[in-house]
Design a protein around this motif. Structure first.
Motif, PDB file in Angstrom:
ATOM      1  N   GLN A   1      55.411  27.212  42.100  1.00  0.00           N
ATOM      2  CA  GLN A   1      54.951  28.593  42.134  1.00  0.00           C
ATOM      3  C   GLN A   1      53.575  28.648  42.797  1.00  0.00           C
ATOM      4  O   GLN A   1      52.636  28.014  42.354  1.00  0.00           O
ATOM      5  CB  GLN A   1      54.861  29.143  40.725  1.00  0.00           C
ATOM      6  N   VAL A   2      53.480  29.444  43.848  1.00  0.00           N
ATOM      7  CA  VAL A   2      52.231  29.569  44.577  1.00  0.00           C
ATOM      8  C   VAL A   2      51.250  30.433  43.790  1.00  0.00           C
ATOM      9  O   VAL A   2      51.605  31.497  43.282  1.00  0.00           O
ATOM     10  CB  VAL A   2      52.480  30.198  45.958  1.00  0.00           C
ATOM     11  N   GLN A   3      50.031  29.935  43.679  1.00  0.00           N
ATOM     12  CA  GLN A   3      48.977  30.718  43.039  1.00  0.00           C
ATOM     13  C   GLN A   3      47.668  30.553  43.776  1.00  0.00           C
ATOM     14  O   GLN A   3      47.324  29.438  44.215  1.00  0.00           O
ATOM     15  CB  GLN A   3      48.781  30.264  41.586  1.00  0.00           C
ATOM     16  N   LEU A   4      46.950  31.646  43.914  1.00  0.00           N
ATOM     17  CA  LEU A   4      45.571  31.656  44.387  1.00  0.00           C
ATOM     18  C   LEU A   4      44.779  32.430  43.351  1.00  0.00           C
ATOM     19  O   LEU A   4      45.084  33.591  43.079  1.00  0.00           O
ATOM     20  CB  LEU A   4      45.457  32.326  45.755  1.00  0.00           C
ATOM     21  N   VAL A   5      43.775  31.782  42.776  1.00  0.00           N
ATOM     22  CA  VAL A   5      43.024  32.403  41.696  1.00  0.00           C
ATOM     23  C   VAL A   5      41.542  32.444  42.069  1.00  0.00           C
ATOM     24  O   VAL A   5      40.884  31.405  42.164  1.00  0.00           O
ATOM     25  CB  VAL A   5      43.212  31.644  40.373  1.00  0.00           C
ATOM     26  N   TYR A  32      47.060  24.722  55.284  1.00  0.00           N
ATOM     27  CA  TYR A  32      46.914  26.166  55.427  1.00  0.00           C
ATOM     28  C   TYR A  32      45.500  26.548  55.839  1.00  0.00           C
ATOM     29  O   TYR A  32      44.517  26.021  55.304  1.00  0.00           O
ATOM     30  CB  TYR A  32      47.248  26.875  54.116  1.00  0.00           C
ATOM     31  N   ILE A  33      45.422  27.461  56.802  1.00  0.00           N
ATOM     32  CA  ILE A  33      44.171  28.167  57.060  1.00  0.00           C
ATOM     33  C   ILE A  33      43.878  29.032  55.832  1.00  0.00           C
ATOM     34  O   ILE A  33      44.786  29.588  55.219  1.00  0.00           O
ATOM     35  CB  ILE A  33      44.340  29.081  58.287  1.00  0.00           C
ATOM     36  N   MET A  34      42.599  29.149  55.487  1.00  0.00           N
ATOM     37  CA  MET A  34      42.210  29.999  54.367  1.00  0.00           C
ATOM     38  C   MET A  34      41.290  31.115  54.848  1.00  0.00           C
ATOM     39  O   MET A  34      40.492  30.934  55.773  1.00  0.00           O
ATOM     40  CB  MET A  34      41.508  29.187  53.290  1.00  0.00           C
ATOM     41  N   GLY A  35      41.430  32.258  54.223  1.00  0.00           N
ATOM     42  CA  GLY A  35      40.592  33.387  54.601  1.00  0.00           C
ATOM     43  C   GLY A  35      40.115  34.163  53.389  1.00  0.00           C
ATOM     44  O   GLY A  35      40.688  34.053  52.296  1.00  0.00           O
ATOM     45  N   TRP A  36      39.052  34.918  53.591  1.00  0.00           N
ATOM     46  CA  TRP A  36      38.572  35.875  52.599  1.00  0.00           C
ATOM     47  C   TRP A  36      38.627  37.271  53.229  1.00  0.00           C
ATOM     48  O   TRP A  36      38.228  37.455  54.380  1.00  0.00           O
ATOM     49  CB  TRP A  36      37.134  35.567  52.183  1.00  0.00           C
ATOM     50  N   PHE A  37      39.111  38.197  52.443  1.00  0.00           N
ATOM     51  CA  PHE A  37      39.161  39.604  52.822  1.00  0.00           C
ATOM     52  C   PHE A  37      38.524  40.413  51.703  1.00  0.00           C
ATOM     53  O   PHE A  37      38.340  39.929  50.595  1.00  0.00           O
ATOM     54  CB  PHE A  37      40.615  40.050  53.020  1.00  0.00           C
ATOM     55  N   ARG A  38      38.239  41.670  51.994  1.00  0.00           N
ATOM     56  CA  ARG A  38      37.720  42.560  50.955  1.00  0.00           C
ATOM     57  C   ARG A  38      38.292  43.957  51.147  1.00  0.00           C
ATOM     58  O   ARG A  38      38.715  44.324  52.260  1.00  0.00           O
ATOM     59  CB  ARG A  38      36.197  42.583  50.961  1.00  0.00           C
ATOM     60  N   GLN A  39      38.290  44.701  50.061  1.00  0.00           N
ATOM     61  CA  GLN A  39      38.875  46.038  50.107  1.00  0.00           C
ATOM     62  C   GLN A  39      38.159  46.959  49.140  1.00  0.00           C
ATOM     63  O   GLN A  39      37.854  46.578  48.007  1.00  0.00           O
ATOM     64  CB  GLN A  39      40.370  45.969  49.763  1.00  0.00           C
ATOM     65  N   THR A  40      37.914  48.171  49.607  1.00  0.00           N
ATOM     66  CA  THR A  40      37.371  49.237  48.764  1.00  0.00           C
ATOM     67  C   THR A  40      38.428  50.335  48.658  1.00  0.00           C
ATOM     68  O   THR A  40      39.313  50.436  49.518  1.00  0.00           O
ATOM     69  CB  THR A  40      36.072  49.794  49.348  1.00  0.00           C
ATOM     70  N   PRO A  41      38.343  51.134  47.611  1.00  0.00           N
ATOM     71  CA  PRO A  41      39.382  52.171  47.394  1.00  0.00           C
ATOM     72  C   PRO A  41      39.553  53.078  48.603  1.00  0.00           C
ATOM     73  O   PRO A  41      38.573  53.578  49.166  1.00  0.00           O
ATOM     74  CB  PRO A  41      38.848  52.937  46.178  1.00  0.00           C
ATOM     75  N   GLY A  42      40.794  53.275  48.991  1.00  0.00           N
ATOM     76  CA  GLY A  42      41.111  54.172  50.083  1.00  0.00           C
ATOM     77  C   GLY A  42      40.941  53.601  51.463  1.00  0.00           C
ATOM     78  O   GLY A  42      41.156  54.298  52.462  1.00  0.00           O
ATOM     79  N   LYS A  43      40.570  52.326  51.533  1.00  0.00           N
ATOM     80  CA  LYS A  43      40.366  51.701  52.848  1.00  0.00           C
ATOM     81  C   LYS A  43      41.308  50.523  53.036  1.00  0.00           C
ATOM     82  O   LYS A  43      41.832  49.956  52.077  1.00  0.00           O
ATOM     83  CB  LYS A  43      38.909  51.236  52.985  1.00  0.00           C
ATOM     84  N   GLU A  44      41.482  50.155  54.300  1.00  0.00           N
ATOM     85  CA  GLU A  44      42.295  48.991  54.636  1.00  0.00           C
ATOM     86  C   GLU A  44      41.586  47.717  54.173  1.00  0.00           C
ATOM     87  O   GLU A  44      40.365  47.667  54.086  1.00  0.00           O
ATOM     88  CB  GLU A  44      42.485  48.920  56.153  1.00  0.00           C
ATOM     89  N   ARG A  45      42.401  46.691  53.927  1.00  0.00           N
ATOM     90  CA  ARG A  45      41.819  45.393  53.605  1.00  0.00           C
ATOM     91  C   ARG A  45      41.097  44.863  54.851  1.00  0.00           C
ATOM     92  O   ARG A  45      41.661  44.841  55.943  1.00  0.00           O
ATOM     93  CB  ARG A  45      42.915  44.442  53.149  1.00  0.00           C
ATOM     94  N   THR A  91      29.945  45.768  48.417  1.00  0.00           N
ATOM     95  CA  THR A  91      30.713  46.051  47.215  1.00  0.00           C
ATOM     96  C   THR A  91      32.184  46.253  47.554  1.00  0.00           C
ATOM     97  O   THR A  91      32.532  47.060  48.414  1.00  0.00           O
ATOM     98  CB  THR A  91      30.168  47.314  46.516  1.00  0.00           C
ATOM     99  N   ALA A  92      33.047  45.477  46.888  1.00  0.00           N
ATOM    100  CA  ALA A  92      34.485  45.517  47.171  1.00  0.00           C
ATOM    101  C   ALA A  92      35.197  44.554  46.226  1.00  0.00           C
ATOM    102  O   ALA A  92      34.553  43.759  45.533  1.00  0.00           O
ATOM    103  CB  ALA A  92      34.769  45.117  48.613  1.00  0.00           C
ATOM    104  N   VAL A  93      36.512  44.621  46.245  1.00  0.00           N
ATOM    105  CA  VAL A  93      37.324  43.552  45.658  1.00  0.00           C
ATOM    106  C   VAL A  93      37.554  42.518  46.754  1.00  0.00           C
ATOM    107  O   VAL A  93      37.975  42.863  47.856  1.00  0.00           O
ATOM    108  CB  VAL A  93      38.668  44.093  45.132  1.00  0.00           C
ATOM    109  N   TYR A  94      37.251  41.277  46.437  1.00  0.00           N
ATOM    110  CA  TYR A  94      37.371  40.192  47.400  1.00  0.00           C
ATOM    111  C   TYR A  94      38.628  39.373  47.091  1.00  0.00           C
ATOM    112  O   TYR A  94      38.861  38.991  45.943  1.00  0.00           O
ATOM    113  CB  TYR A  94      36.136  39.299  47.362  1.00  0.00           C
ATOM    114  N   TYR A  95      39.397  39.123  48.150  1.00  0.00           N
ATOM    115  CA  TYR A  95      40.651  38.387  48.025  1.00  0.00           C
ATOM    116  C   TYR A  95      40.612  37.126  48.888  1.00  0.00           C
ATOM    117  O   TYR A  95      40.125  37.170  50.029  1.00  0.00           O
ATOM    118  CB  TYR A  95      41.819  39.237  48.525  1.00  0.00           C
ATOM    119  N   TYR A 113      50.013  34.081  51.619  1.00  0.00           N
ATOM    120  CA  TYR A 113      49.794  34.123  50.172  1.00  0.00           C
ATOM    121  C   TYR A 113      48.442  34.776  49.874  1.00  0.00           C
ATOM    122  O   TYR A 113      47.484  34.582  50.629  1.00  0.00           O
ATOM    123  CB  TYR A 113      49.806  32.712  49.578  1.00  0.00           C
ATOM    124  N   TRP A 114      48.392  35.483  48.750  1.00  0.00           N
ATOM    125  CA  TRP A 114      47.190  36.212  48.347  1.00  0.00           C
ATOM    126  C   TRP A 114      46.871  35.987  46.884  1.00  0.00           C
ATOM    127  O   TRP A 114      47.778  35.833  46.057  1.00  0.00           O
ATOM    128  CB  TRP A 114      47.397  37.713  48.571  1.00  0.00           C
TER     129      TRP A 114
END
Length: 124
Positions: A1-5, A32-45, A91-95, A113-114
């Protein structure tokens, strides 16, 4: 089972620092290449940073260049994002995300995977 925490998010004042971590399991992390993204409400990641499979190549969004550093430890199946001189606009949620392809990947749809995300809040 794939997990990223992800972990390490929190509340910090402008100019402060945070270090995010993302622990992977269930797949061959070093392939795997790894990346970080971020998202705020109402906006694209939004793309933040990416790192190649063995950590030689990194690439950053212009908005974080010179302030954020992505790194990885393949022995620990972990990718990090060191964030310095934080600004309220960070400020955002970081993935974190994993991509089995090669090259520089800056689009969210490229990633396979996310994680569930960690909240970063920067107060002014």
């Amino acid at each position: 089972q794939v997990q990223l925490v992800e972990s390490g998010g929190g509340l910090v004042q402008a100019g402060g620092s945070l270090r995010l971590s993302c622990v992977a399991s269930g797949f061959t992390f070093s392939s795997y290449i790894m990346g970080w993204f971020r998202q705020t409400p109402g906006k694209e990641r939004e793309f933040v940073a990416t790192i190649s499979k063995i950590g030689i190549t990194t690439y950053y969004a212009d908005s974080v260049k010179g302030r954020f550093t992505i790194s990885r430890d393949n022995a620990k199946n972990t990718v990090y994002l060191q964030m310095n001189n934080l600004k309220p606009e960070d400020t955002a949620v970081y993935y974190c995300a994993a991509d089995r392809s090669v090259g520089i990947r800056t689009y969210a749809y490229d990633y396979d995977y996310w994680g569930q995300g960690t909240q970063v809040t920067v107060s002014s």
